[in-house]
Design an enzyme around this catalytic site. Structure first.
Site, PDB file in Angstrom:
ATOM      1  N   LYS A 140       0.981  -0.993   0.019  1.00 39.26           N
ATOM      2  CA  LYS A 140      -0.059   0.144  -0.042  1.00 39.26           C
ATOM      3  C   LYS A 140       0.803   1.183   0.021  1.00 39.26           C
ATOM      4  CE  LYS A 140      -2.749   3.082   2.286  1.00 39.26           C
ATOM      5  NZ  LYS A 140      -2.063   4.407   2.455  1.00 39.26           N
TER       6      LYS A 140
ATOM      7  N   CYS B  10      12.452   7.337  13.433  1.00 34.34           N
ATOM      8  CA  CYS B  10      11.753   6.433  14.428  1.00 34.34           C
ATOM      9  C   CYS B  10      13.035   6.361  15.539  1.00 34.34           C
ATOM     10  CB  CYS B  10      11.586   5.269  14.131  1.00 34.34           C
ATOM     11  SG  CYS B  10      12.706   4.458  12.773  1.00 34.34           S
TER      12      CYS B  10
ATOM     13  N   GLY C  33       4.899   3.467  11.152  1.00 36.25           N
ATOM     14  CA  GLY C  33       4.197   4.673  11.034  1.00 36.25           C
ATOM     15  C   GLY C  33       3.754   5.063  12.539  1.00 36.25           C
ATOM     16  N   SER C  34       2.474   5.701  12.595  1.00 33.82           N
ATOM     17  CA  SER C  34       2.174   6.251  13.650  1.00 33.82           C
ATOM     18  C   SER C  34       1.569   5.150  14.697  1.00 33.82           C
ATOM     19  CB  SER C  34       1.015   7.188  13.636  1.00 33.82           C
ATOM     20  OG  SER C  34      -0.342   6.632  13.023  1.00 33.82           O
TER      21      SER C  34
ATOM     22  N   GLU D  63       6.259   9.964  21.840  1.00 30.50           N
ATOM     23  CA  GLU D  63       6.982  10.271  20.932  1.00 30.50           C
ATOM     24  C   GLU D  63       6.641  11.502  19.987  1.00 30.50           C
ATOM     25  OE1 GLU D  63       8.782   7.951  16.966  1.00 30.50           O
ATOM     26  OE2 GLU D  63       6.580   8.357  16.798  1.00 30.50           O
TER      27      GLU D  63
ATOM     28  N   GLU E 259       5.992  -1.166  13.515  1.00 28.18           N
ATOM     29  CA  GLU E 259       7.205  -0.353  14.280  1.00 28.18           C
ATOM     30  C   GLU E 259       6.528   1.104  14.199  1.00 28.18           C
ATOM     31  OE1 GLU E 259       9.821   2.413  13.980  1.00 28.18           O
ATOM     32  OE2 GLU E 259      10.736   1.235  12.365  1.00 28.18           O
TER      33      GLU E 259
ATOM     34  N   GLY F 168      -2.291   4.825  14.019  1.00 28.48           N
ATOM     35  CA  GLY F 168      -2.578   3.910  12.770  1.00 28.48           C
ATOM     36  C   GLY F 168      -2.321   2.675  12.898  1.00 28.48           C
ATOM     37  N   GLY F 169      -1.087   2.469  13.485  1.00 23.92           N
ATOM     38  CA  GLY F 169      -0.646   1.065  13.488  1.00 23.92           C
ATOM     39  C   GLY F 169      -1.486   0.257  14.465  1.00 23.92           C
TER      40      GLY F 169
HETATM   41  P1  NAP Z   1       0.207   7.064   9.770  1.00 20.12           P
HETATM   42  O1  NAP Z   1      -0.790   8.089   9.706  1.00 20.12           O
HETATM   43  O2  NAP Z   1       0.222   5.869  10.789  1.00 20.12           O
HETATM   44  O3  NAP Z   1       0.080   6.003   8.306  1.00 20.12           O
HETATM   45  C1  NAP Z   1       0.792   5.144   7.906  1.00 20.12           C
HETATM   46  C2  NAP Z   1       0.165   4.157   6.931  1.00 20.12           C
HETATM   47  O4  NAP Z   1      -1.044   3.560   7.377  1.00 20.12           O
HETATM   48  C3  NAP Z   1      -0.729   5.279   5.650  1.00 20.12           C
HETATM   49  O5  NAP Z   1      -0.485   4.432   4.370  1.00 20.12           O
HETATM   50  C4  NAP Z   1      -2.056   5.311   6.444  1.00 20.12           C
HETATM   51  O6  NAP Z   1      -3.081   5.210   5.112  1.00 20.12           O
HETATM   52  C5  NAP Z   1      -2.390   3.782   7.026  1.00 20.12           C
HETATM   53  N1  NAP Z   1      -3.275   4.139   8.156  1.00 20.12           N
HETATM   54  C6  NAP Z   1      -3.159   4.926   9.143  1.00 20.12           C
HETATM   55  N2  NAP Z   1      -4.330   4.799   9.825  1.00 20.12           N
HETATM   56  C7  NAP Z   1      -5.032   3.805   9.269  1.00 20.12           C
HETATM   57  C8  NAP Z   1      -6.390   3.209   9.704  1.00 20.12           C
HETATM   58  N3  NAP Z   1      -6.999   3.596  11.005  1.00 20.12           N
HETATM   59  N4  NAP Z   1      -6.610   2.426   9.095  1.00 20.12           N
HETATM   60  C9  NAP Z   1      -6.071   2.115   7.640  1.00 20.12           C
HETATM   61  N5  NAP Z   1      -5.046   2.495   7.285  1.00 20.12           N
HETATM   62  C10 NAP Z   1      -4.450   3.442   8.028  1.00 20.12           C
HETATM   63  O7  NAP Z   1       1.664   7.488   9.579  1.00 20.12           O
HETATM   64  P2  NAP Z   1       2.215   8.605   8.678  1.00 20.12           P
HETATM   65  O8  NAP Z   1       1.333   9.111   7.680  1.00 20.12           O
HETATM   66  O9  NAP Z   1       3.576   8.259   8.239  1.00 20.12           O
HETATM   67  O10 NAP Z   1       2.861   9.792   9.627  1.00 20.12           O
HETATM   68  C11 NAP Z   1       1.829  10.204  10.549  1.00 20.12           C
HETATM   69  C12 NAP Z   1       2.610  10.275  11.968  1.00 20.12           C
HETATM   70  O11 NAP Z   1       3.183   9.043  12.253  1.00 20.12           O
HETATM   71  C13 NAP Z   1       3.802  11.048  12.270  1.00 20.12           C
HETATM   72  O12 NAP Z   1       3.368  12.465  12.484  1.00 20.12           O
HETATM   73  C14 NAP Z   1       4.698  10.464  13.196  1.00 20.12           C
HETATM   74  O13 NAP Z   1       3.995  10.899  14.654  1.00 20.12           O
HETATM   75  C15 NAP Z   1       4.378   8.953  13.303  1.00 20.12           C
HETATM   76  N6  NAP Z   1       5.331   8.385  12.313  1.00 20.12           N
HETATM   77  C16 NAP Z   1       6.138   7.661  13.257  1.00 20.12           C
HETATM   78  C17 NAP Z   1       7.298   6.876  12.590  1.00 20.12           C
HETATM   79  C18 NAP Z   1       8.245   6.008  13.493  1.00 20.12           C
HETATM   80  O14 NAP Z   1       9.302   5.553  12.616  1.00 20.12           O
HETATM   81  N7  NAP Z   1       7.994   5.983  14.591  1.00 20.12           N
HETATM   82  C19 NAP Z   1       7.374   6.815  11.184  1.00 20.12           C
HETATM   83  C20 NAP Z   1       6.446   7.627  10.339  1.00 20.12           C
HETATM   84  C21 NAP Z   1       5.366   8.204  10.926  1.00 20.12           C
HETATM   85  P3  NAP Z   1      -3.377   6.829   4.634  1.00 20.12           P
HETATM   86  O15 NAP Z   1      -2.063   7.518   4.335  1.00 20.12           O
HETATM   87  O16 NAP Z   1      -4.197   6.442   3.471  1.00 20.12           O
HETATM   88  O17 NAP Z   1      -4.050   7.565   5.904  1.00 20.12           O
END
Ligand code: NAP
Length: 501
Positions: free
Chosen positions: A182, A300, A239-240, A387, A263, A243-244
């Site tokens: 994805k 991360c 990711g977050s 974080e 992660e 979301g995760g």
């Molecule tokens: P994210 O919001 O968790 O999204 C990552 C992926 O998961 C995207 O493809 C997103 O789809 C999908 N997703 C998230 N929530 C979902 C749900 N409820 N149902 C279905 N799919 C879902 O992360 P991000 O966009 O990369 O960044 C947002 C925040 O994540 C950052 O501000 C940061 O705090 C954190 N982050 C942390 C790390 C780390 O390594 N710790 C890395 C990256 C980001 P869509 O894009 O279609 O929404």
């Protein structure tokens, strides 16, 4: 020549259009239209992956190594175009994209070498003991087998190394698992050109086209449909936490729950031991600032907190001076920049928190922030443990070694913990080790955790929330284990055994 994305999904060797479109939001350069993914397309890709597993799951290691090397070659053949669109979409500097591309092709080649060696199969054999009393023993052989189609979520902060042909995809292919990716909507063009490279490698090496599909994002139902698809056997995600966790819960709630290798979040604490700080506090403080600023803090492994003892003022002022001089940096997306500002506000409002460096950042621009808080207050305010994705540091002042150990014990799971120490600090470090060892996947001495080596010994994972499965790593050759499962073959004639046994 510049790469002009067509905006389609790649499903099992065919570029596919879908009706709804979204427009990319690059940090600079032209925006493009991309097809929005749908649950129907996800299903089509997952069925093709299951179909491909029939041959790919039984392919030889030599053939899969050739496939991995061919992907690396095809990525390198598109080097300039990848760097161009990657920098436009992510706002990351060219040198970072070049380095990340090298890491991406390097890890594909590393996996090729790794599977050729064959140790990962963990072959075991207990030969038959027909005369054993009171019961004979059958012939038992064990080997690790690929798990089936794997879902991979592209990560916003690593458009190459943790995305379309990143570590999760490389590990899945190495194991013999097809991957359905994805794409992250922050870098759909980078995803498309890398998918083109994988497609070319599939054609070159004669692999089944269903081994790889890329579904562009755009809507939340793509991710949820993917993790719930009955063909999918495991998920790789970076990711977050929110979301995760939502996707992890969906995996657990399936009629047939599957592993979700997520992660998520980590503050990567550093413990500053007294002799090291007395001898070279300013040097460590400047190094910390450099690590915090790397990639606008969007790693991360960003070391968000430094736990200090009395006498650390030289460390603090050196960090403050280096952070004050830092220029603004562009963040990956507007959403991540907004989340950074919310994180800054949360820390600034935290119990007993003093601001040492408060800057102002607007739009997609990130400036560093530095805060200081007494360990007592930090321990009482769990929000300070969360974080903050960006260049923000918190100095936590412990009164003494016992309070430093209390902070360590209160930590949630981490990807990394760091000890800054000199030889005279060994006793105190020994007291901390049993605590931090239970908290983190990687423990460093006198270094900074940003910069994760891709190698055999690396562990990039840790207890929740650093990862959802602390027995695994998402970087390095050991990450192949996530997509394998042991199978025991009892009294099996050779003709029925997989060729690797
Ligand atoms: P994210 O919001 O968790 O999204 C990552 C992926 O998961 C995207 O493809 C997103 O789809 C999908 N997703 C998230 N929530 C979902 C749900 N409820 N149902 C279905 N799919 C879902 O992360 P991000 O966009 O990369 O960044 C947002 C925040 O994540 C950052 O501000 C940061 O705090 C954190 N982050 C942390 C790390 C780390 O390594 N710790 C890395 C990256 C980001 P869509 O894009 O279609 O929404």
């Amino acid at each position: 020549m510049s790469f002009k994305p067509h905006g389609k999904h790649l499903i099992a060797g065919t570029w596919v259009l879908s009706e709804q479109k979204f427009t990319s939001d690059p940090a600079h350069g032209p925006a493009h239209d991309y097809c929005v993914g749908t649950p129907e397309l996800v299903d089509q890709a997952c069925r093709a992956a299951e179909d491909a597993f029939g041959s790919f799951g039984y392919s030889s290691r030599v053939d899969r190594a050739a496939f991995l090397n061919a992907i690396a070659d095809e990525i390198e053949a598109r080097a300039e175009a990848i760097t161009e669109i990657g920098t436009q979409e992510s706002g990351l500097p060219e040198a970072r994209l070049q380095g990340e591309r090298g890491r991406t092709s390097g890890q594909l080649r590393l996996f090729a070498e790794h599977i050729l060696k064959g140790d990962y199969l963990d072959r075991r054999h207990d030969p038959a003991l027909p005369d054993r009393a009171p019961l004979p023993r059958p012939d038992l052989k064990m080997i690790q087998r690929p798990i089936g189609p794997v879902a991979v979520f592209g990560a916003s902060n690593f458009p190459l190394a943790f995305s379309t042909a990143g570590g999760d995809t490389a590990a899945a292919f190495a194991a013999g698992c097809p991957a359905v990716v994805k794409g992250h909507s922050a870098h759909p063009g980078t995803g498309e050109i890398v998918a083109e490279a994988i497609h070319a490698a599939i054609e070159k090496t004669g692999m089944h086209p269903g081994v790889f599909s890329l579904i562009q994002g755009g809507k939340r139902d793509v991710g949820s449909a993917l993790v719930q698809n009955p063909m999918i056997r495991a998920v790789g995600f970076t990711g977050s936490l929110v979301g995760g966790r939502a996707l992890f819960d969906l995996c657990a709630a399936r009629p047939d729950p599957i592993p979700f290798f997520g992660e998520l979040g980590s503050v990567n604490p550093m413990f500053l031991l007294p002799h090291a700080i007395a001898a070279r506090g300013a040097e460590i403080g400047a190094g910390w600032a450099g690590s915090l600023l790397m990639g606008a803090g969007q790693f991360c492994t960003n070391p968000g907190i430094a736990v200090a003892l009395p006498g650390a003022d030289g460390f603090v002022s050196a960090a403050e001076a280096a952070l004050t001089e830092a220029a603004g940096q562009t963040m990956l997306t507007d959403g991540i920049a907004d989340a950074y500002r919310s994180g800054v506000a949360r820390v600034a409002d935290g119990r007993g928190v003093a601001e040492l460096l408060g800057t102002a950042c607007t739009g997609r621009n990130a400036k560093p922030y530095l805060y200081r808080v007494a360990a007592r207050d930090w321990l009482a305010d769990t929000a300070l443990q969360e974080e903050v994705f960006g260049p923000l540091g918190i100095v936590v002042d412990a009164r003494d070694a016992d309070e430093m150990a209390e902070v360590a014990s209160a930590l949630q799971g981490q990807l990394t913990c760091t000890l800054h120490m000199d030889a005279e600090d060994t006793d105190q470090a020994q007291n901390l080790m049993p605590i931090v060892e239970r908290k983190a996947g990687r423990i460093l001495v006198n270094g900074f955790p940003t910069g994760v080596e891709v190698c055999d010994s690396m562990v990039h994972g840790g207890p929740y929330p650093a990862s959802t499965n602390f027995g695994a790593t998402s970087v390095g050759t050991l990450s192949i284990r996530r997509f394998l499962r042991p199978v025991c073959y009892q009294n099996m004639p050779d003709a029925l055994l997989p060729r690797d046994v």
